[in-house]
Design an enzyme around this catalytic site. Structure first.
Site, PDB file in Angstrom:
ATOM      1  N   SER A 159      40.513  32.355  37.189  1.00 39.61           N
ATOM      2  CA  SER A 159      40.112  33.671  36.702  1.00 39.61           C
ATOM      3  C   SER A 159      38.588  33.761  36.594  1.00 39.61           C
ATOM      4  CB  SER A 159      40.817  33.960  35.374  1.00 39.61           C
ATOM      5  OG  SER A 159      40.718  35.313  35.024  1.00 39.61           O
ATOM      6  N   ASP A 254      49.396  40.272  39.572  1.00 39.13           N
ATOM      7  CA  ASP A 254      48.100  40.112  38.910  1.00 39.13           C
ATOM      8  C   ASP A 254      47.178  41.258  39.324  1.00 39.13           C
ATOM      9  OD1 ASP A 254      45.650  39.285  37.892  1.00 39.13           O
ATOM     10  OD2 ASP A 254      45.713  37.309  38.837  1.00 39.13           O
ATOM     11  N   HIS A 284      49.179  36.892  36.213  1.00 44.65           N
ATOM     12  CA  HIS A 284      47.889  36.262  35.947  1.00 44.65           C
ATOM     13  C   HIS A 284      48.030  35.224  34.830  1.00 44.65           C
ATOM     14  CE1 HIS A 284      43.493  36.174  36.098  1.00 44.65           C
ATOM     15  NE2 HIS A 284      43.538  35.963  34.791  1.00 44.65           N
TER      16      HIS A 284
END
Length: 313
Positions: A159, A254, A284
């Protein structure tokens, strides 16, 4: 189809009434993230060594944590993965990603150095970039003392950490004095403009929401012009040529899915090697959730195998 295990977790969170991160202060969001990680993360596997260190930087010390994989001796010189944790540049630390770093070290057979870069809103862009770069250069300079091979350095993150890994690889390529062997980019944020289609199609109902993304963005970025800076949006760098090989891993549900795909395609179009894998039924953050998601453990094994292939060839 959303994976049944992901659906079950989302339903549980909704029933429990847990407040979304974007409704909390950054301090409280960090505390909640640390406290709740044990619910979804596997137990930390044993490794040969864990050592807390620090890198000296212009603003002070950057905390680091060194892992050496199980079965290795102190004198064994190992390649290294420098890892930048996720958390929207606002939450997360060495402890929240301890299990993942241990698993990657054991699976890949390499050392891992985890970087505790400064977080927003106390330290806004480009503080996280500056710390990530400074820590990576420090690892290279101190390779002999750390028992690692400074010519075999991979960068990686999930991320926000995937964003930082991509930025470090670009900066190292541009400067030409820090050889990076491989990039491990786990559902990376690559475009701060947040305009990819998946931000709309996956923006509600799948753990990471558009409101949360805005929350993290606004705690990191304090001027809209920074969205166009490649150090914040690596997708917008004018050149993606001659970059180290990359594995870009995304999740089908996501909001950041398309940013990862776009980055992999940009690398490939520029002649850099990139493999792209999407876990179509996942959300995610799933990679750290091996206690509740079977596919998380498969994803970690894939990441580790890719690291091993790149660092030990």
């Amino acid at each position: 189809m959303l994976h049944p295990q992901a659906r079950a977790l989302i339903d549980f969170i909704e029933r429990s009434g847990m407040p979304p991160a974007y409704t909390l202060s950054p301090v409280d969001a960090r505390r909640v993230y640390r406290e709740r990680r044990a619910f979804t993360q596997p137990d930390p596997p044993a490794v040969a060594e864990v050592r807390d260190l620090h890198a000296d930087a212009s603003h002070g010390r950057i905390p680091l944590r060194l892992y050496r994989p199980a079965g290795t001796t102190t004198g064994t010189v190992l390649p290294v993965l420098v890892y930048y944790h996720g958390g929207g540049w606002t939450i997360g630390d060495l402890d929240t990603h301890d299990t993942l770093c241990r698993s990657l070290a054991n699976g890949a057979g390499c050392a891992v150095v985890s970087v505790d870069y400064r977080l927003g809103p106390e330290h806004r862009f480009p503080a996280a970039v500056d710390d990530s770069l400074a820590a990576t250069y420090w690892v290279q300079r101190n390779a002999e003392a750390l028992g690692i091979d400074g010519t075999r350095i991979a960068v990686g993150g999930d991320s926000a950490g995937g964003n930082l890994a991509a930025v470090v690889a670009l900066a190292a390529r541009d400067k030409g004095d820090l050889g990076i062997t491989f990039q491990l980019l786990i559902y990376p944020a690559t475009d701060m403009r947040r305009i990819a289609p998946s931000h709309t199609t996956n923006g509600q109902g799948y753990l990471l929401t558009r409101e949360s993304i805005t929350y993290y963005h606004d705690h990191y970025i304090d001027d809209p012009v920074h969205d166009l800076d490649w150090r914040a949006s690596p997708l917008l760098h004018p050149s993606h040529e001659n970059l180290p090989p990359a594995l870009v891993l995304t999740a089908g549900f996501d909001p950041l899915r398309d940013e990862g795909l776009q980055y992999a395609e940009r690398l490939t179009a520029a002649g850099s090697k990139a493999s792209y894998v999407c876990f179509e039924r996942q959300v995610h953050g799933f990679v750290t959730m091996g206690k509740v998601f079977d596919e998380a453990n498969m994803a970690v094994a894939l990441c580790a195998a890719s690291l091993r292939a790149a660092l030990f060839r």
